[in-house]
Design a protein around this motif. Structure first.
Motif, PDB file in Angstrom:
ATOM      1  N   THR A 193       0.814  -1.216   0.000  1.00  0.00           N
ATOM      2  CA  THR A 193       0.000   0.000   0.000  1.00  0.00           C
ATOM      3  C   THR A 193       0.841   1.256   0.000  1.00  0.00           C
ATOM      4  N   ASN A 197       4.274   1.389  -5.609  1.00  0.00           N
ATOM      5  CA  ASN A 197       4.648   2.011  -6.871  1.00  0.00           C
ATOM      6  C   ASN A 197       5.968   2.772  -6.767  1.00  0.00           C
ATOM      7  N   ALA A 388      -6.415  10.383  -2.513  1.00  0.00           N
ATOM      8  CA  ALA A 388      -5.808   9.242  -3.206  1.00  0.00           C
ATOM      9  C   ALA A 388      -4.962   8.386  -2.270  1.00  0.00           C
ATOM     10  N   VAL A 389      -4.093   9.030  -1.488  1.00  0.00           N
ATOM     11  CA  VAL A 389      -3.158   8.247  -0.680  1.00  0.00           C
ATOM     12  C   VAL A 389      -3.847   7.600   0.524  1.00  0.00           C
ATOM     13  N   GLY A 391      -7.183   6.856   0.535  1.00  0.00           N
ATOM     14  CA  GLY A 391      -8.254   5.990   0.054  1.00  0.00           C
ATOM     15  C   GLY A 391      -9.585   6.286   0.706  1.00  0.00           C
ATOM     16  N   TYR A 469       3.341   7.789  -0.350  1.00  0.00           N
ATOM     17  CA  TYR A 469       2.622   6.896  -1.260  1.00  0.00           C
ATOM     18  C   TYR A 469       3.532   6.395  -2.382  1.00  0.00           C
ATOM     19  N   LEU A 508       3.271  13.096  -7.804  1.00  0.00           N
ATOM     20  CA  LEU A 508       2.297  13.178  -8.897  1.00  0.00           C
ATOM     21  C   LEU A 508       2.672  14.301  -9.865  1.00  0.00           C
ATOM     22  N   TRP A 562      -0.069   7.109 -11.763  1.00  0.00           N
ATOM     23  CA  TRP A 562       0.372   7.354 -10.385  1.00  0.00           C
ATOM     24  C   TRP A 562      -0.467   6.580  -9.369  1.00  0.00           C
ATOM     25  N   GLN A 563      -1.746   6.345  -9.690  1.00  0.00           N
ATOM     26  CA  GLN A 563      -2.620   5.605  -8.758  1.00  0.00           C
ATOM     27  C   GLN A 563      -3.153   4.367  -9.476  1.00  0.00           C
ATOM     28  N   ARG A 566      -6.430   1.858  -8.119  1.00  0.00           N
ATOM     29  CA  ARG A 566      -7.652   2.385  -7.520  1.00  0.00           C
ATOM     30  C   ARG A 566      -8.851   2.047  -8.402  1.00  0.00           C
ATOM     31  N   PRO A 569     -10.941   6.023  -9.202  1.00  0.00           N
ATOM     32  CA  PRO A 569      -9.792   6.928  -9.197  1.00  0.00           C
ATOM     33  C   PRO A 569     -10.156   8.337  -8.730  1.00  0.00           C
TER      34      PRO A 569
END
Length: 587
Positions: A193, A197, A388-389, A391, A469, A508, A562-563, A566, A569
DNA sequence: TGCGGCTATTG
DNA sequence: CACAATAGCCGCAG
C-alpha cells in the motif's frame, strides 16, 4: 588509443541488440573531455567527443533504452553539448527516494548499498597507518577495493583516465542501479500500500532530473529592457558607482527617517532597532513583520513609510539590477539551479528567484517572438492527493467535483470557506483558531483520511520514519533530550503529517511534468518553469491549442499511472490558459 | 567566516 | 502566521 570506426560500429550494434532483444538498461558516463562510455551487462563502448551527439541522439531515438546515470551532472553535461535523453535511471535521485536526505554521491551510495559504514569511507591521499596498503590494495584498474569501498582516486576523476576505466565506470553504475531496483522490489513486497509504486516513482523522479538539467540550461524567457524599466520605476535608475548606490540607499532610508525625531540613529535594516523605534512611538509588538504592522499603518506615518521602504528594499537587494546581472543572460533567459527533490518531502526547488519571484515582476516574464506561454496549474492538488493516498471513499467522491470544497462543505454542513480551512488545517496540523470547530466535522465526515494524517503525525512524534505513497523515505529523528519536548514533538507531528501529503503531491506533479516533457517534444512545447503545482510551457504560437490539450491529456495519463490500483480513481483537474506574459495568467 | 534570527517572497 | 522552499542583511561567536 582510439578504436577504429568499424570497431565502434560493431560494438554499438552489440549494444543495440542487448537493448532491443533483452531490454537492458545502459550505463552512461561522460568524461570531462566529452568522451562518453556506454555499458550493458555484456558490452562496453567508448565514443569520442566528436561523435557523441550523433551517436547518443540516434541511440536514444532508435533503441529507447533507460539510460543509467550517476547523477544529473551527467545530464547537465550532455545538455550542454546538445544531447537530451528521453528517460533515465538517476542513481542519486533513486538514492534520495530510498533513503531520504540529500547527499547521494557515488561513494556514499555504493557504501550504503553494500552495508559499509559511509563515515569510514577512504579519502584521497589517506595513509593507512595500521600497515595496510595506502591505496587500498588490489588491482588499480578495478574500481572496487578489496575492502569493498570504491577507490577514492576513481571517485576523484581517475575513472576518466582511459577508455577501459570509463567502460568499467559505466558498467559499475549499471550494477548500482540493479541493486537499487532490488531494494525497491523488496520495498514493494513488504508494503504494497505504501510503496507498491516506488519503482514507478524511481523512474519518474529520475527523468525529472533530466528535466531539471534542461530547465537550468534553457532558462525562463525575460524581457530584459522591460525588467530594467520596471526595477527603475521601483528603486530608481541603476547606480553607476558604489558612492551613488550608497546615496540612493540613504535617500530611500530618509523617506522613513523623516517621520522620526532627527538623529535618532535608527538602522532600518536591524529589526531590533525598528522594534525599539516603534516602542518609542507607543507601539509594542512582538516582532515587526509586515502582516502585524499592516493594521497599524494609520497609527503613525512612519509605519506606512517603513512598509513601503521594505517593499523597495527587497527589490533593491534581492530582485534588483544585481539579480538581473547575475541570473539573466544576454539572450534574455533567467537561469537558476534546479533540484529534482529537496531534502524534506521531495518537492522540486529552484534558485535565482524562480520559485519566489514577486508577483510584481511577473509581467516581465514574456514569451519570445512567435511563441506563447501555456500555463497550467493543478486545482486543489493537496486535498485530492490526500484522498488518493488515504483511500477515503467520501473524500474520493468529493474529488469528482471541479471544486472539491463544495461537497466537503455540504457534508460538514458549513460554509465553503470554513470547509477549506478545516481541510487545510487537517493537512497542516493546525489546531488553534476557527479551525478547531470545523476539524471535528472532518473526523466524522472523513475518518479514513483523518486517520491517515493522525497516524503520520503520531509516527513523527515518536521519531519513526515514514514513506510517502510513492515510496519516498521521510526521515524522522528522536527529539533531543535537552529540547522543549512538547513543542518540538508537536512540530514533528505537523511536519510528518504535511510531508506525507506534500511529498505525494510532488510525486504526482513530477509524473505529470515528465509526461508533458515527453509528449510535448512533438509540438516543440518546452517546459520552462515548474512551480510545485504549476507548469509553464513555451510553445510556438501555432501549437498553443495542441499544448492546452496536451496538458490535460498528460494529467489524465499521469494520474492514471500514479494511482494504478484504484477502482474509483481520484479526479485531478488543471486550469490551463494561453498567455504572452506570465502575469496574464494570474486569476 | 559561519551560523541563527528576522524578514520577504512564492506554492 | 499552519506546511514547504530561497534569499538577503544583521549581530554574534569563534
Amino acid at each position: 588509443m582510439e578504436p577504429a570506426v568499424a570497431e565502434i560500429d560493431a560494438a554499438l550494434e552489440l549494444l543495440r541488440s542487448s537493448v532491443h532483444e533483452r531490454g537492458e538498461p545502459v550505463g552512461l558516463v561522460v568524461a570531462p573531455s566529452g568522451s562518453v562510455a556506454m555499458a550493458t551487462g555484456s558490452v562496453r563502448v567508448v565514443v569520442a567527443p566528436a561523435h557523441v551527439a550523433n551517436v547518443l541522439a540516434e541511440a536514444d531515438r532508435e533503441w529507447r533504452p533507460r539510460w543509467v546515470l550517476w547523477s544529473n551532472a551527467t545530464a547537465a553535461s550532455l545538455v550542454a553539448t546538445g544531447t537530451r535523453l528521453a528517460t533515465s535511471w538517476d542513481v542519486a535521485a533513486v538514492h534520495r527516494l530510498l533513503r531520504g536526505g540529500w547527499r547521494a554521491e557515488p561513494a556514499r551510495v555504493w557504501a550504503q548499498l553494500h552495508g559499509l559504514d559511509h563515515h569510514r569511507m577512504p579519502k584521497m591521499g589517506q595513509l593507512d597507518l595500521l600497515g595496510g596498503d595506502g591505496d587500498g590494495g588490489g588491482d588499480d584498474e578495478v574500481p572496487v577495493r578489496p575492502d569493498g569501498y570504491l577507490r577514492p582516486e576513481w571517485l576523484a576523476g581517475a575513472w576518466a583516465d582511459s577508455p577501459e576505466r570509463m567502460g568499467a565506470w559505466a558498467a559499475l553504475v549499471l550494477d548500482v542501479a540493479e541493486l537499487q531496483r532490488r531494494l525497491l522490489d523488496a520495498l514493494a513486497a513488504e508494503s504494497a500500500t505504501v510503496a507498491g509504486n516506488a519503482l514507478a516513482t524511481a523512474r519518474s523522479e529520475s527523468t525529472a532530473e533530466l528535466l531539471c538539467a534542461e530547465l537550468a540550461a534553457d532558462g525562463l524567457p525575460i524581457d530584459l529592457p522591460a525588467a530594467e524599466a520596471l526595477i527603475a520605476s521601483l528603486v530608481g535608475p541603476r547606480a553607476a558607482t558604489e558612492a551613488e548606490a550608497a546615496a540612493d540607499r540613504a535617500r530611500r532610508d530618509a523617506e522613513v527617517l523623516q517621520h522620526l525625531p532627527p538623529g535618532s540613529g535608527i538602522d532600518l535594516r536591524n529589526p531590533a532597532d525598528v522594534k525599539s523605534m516603534l516602542r518609542r512611538l507607543g507601539i509594542d509588538v512582538p516582532d515587526t513583520r509586515a502582516w502585524r504592522l499592516e493594521q497599524m499603518r494609520t497609527v503613525h506615518p512612519a509605519i506606512d513609510a517603513l512598509l513601503h521602504w521594505r517593499k523597495a528594499e527587497r527589490i533593491a537587494t534581492t530582485f534588483g539590477y544585481g539579480w538581473l546581472d547575475t541570473h539573466v543572460g544576454a539572450d534574455g533567459r533567467l537561469r537558476g539551479e534546479w533540484s529534482g527533490s529537496d531534502g524534506a518531502a521531495g518537492r522540486m526547488t529552484a534558485g535565482a528567484g524562480l520559485h519566489n519571484l514577486p508577483s510584481e515582476l511577473r509581467p516581465v516574464v514574456i514569451a519570445e517572438p512567435g511563441h506563447v506561454f501555456v500555463r497550467a496549474d493543478l486545482g486543489q492538488i493537496e486535498p485530492r492527493v490526500l484522498a488518493a493516498v488515504s483511500g477515503d471513499p467520501a473524500l474520493i467522491a468529493a474529488t469528482q467535483d471541479d471544486d472539491l470544497y463544495a461537497p466537503v462543505a455540504a457534508r460538514l454542513g458549513v460554509e465553503r470557506s470554513v470547509a477549506k480551512i478545516a481541510v487545510l488545517a487537517a493537512m497542516y496540523g493546525q489546531t488553534s483558531g476557527t479551525a478547531g470547530q470545523a476539524l471535528r466535522g472532518m473526523e466524522t465526515g472523513y475518518p479514513v483520511a483523518m486517520k491517515y494524517l493522525s497516524d503520520a503525525a503520531q509516527a513523527g512524534v515518536e521519531g519513526r520514519d515514514l514513506r510517502t505513497y510513492g515510496g519516498r523515505l521521510i526521515r524522522m529523528y528522536p527529539v533531543p533530550d535537552d529540547a522543549d519536548f512538547r513543542a518540538v514533538s508537536a512540530g514533528r507531528g505537523r511536519y510528518a503529517r504535511n510531508a506525507m501529503v506534500q511529498g505525494a503531491a510532488a510525486e504526482l506533479f513530477k509524473v505529470w511534468a515528465v509526461t508533458v516533457r515527453a509528449r510535448g517534444a512533438a509540438i516543440d512545447a518546452r517546459i520552462v518553469l515548474c512551480l510545485h503545482d504549476e507548469l509553464l510551457l513555451h510553445v510556438p504560437v501555432d501549437n498553443a491549442d495542441a499544448a492546452v490539450q496536451l496538458l490535460h491529456d498528460c494529467l489524465a495519463e499521469a494520474a492514471f499511472r500514479w494511482q494504478p490500483r484504484r477502482s474509483v480513481p481520484v479526479r485531478f483537474v488543471a486550469d490551463v490558459s494561453v498567455v504572452r506574459s506570465w502575469a496574464d495568467a494570474k486569476p
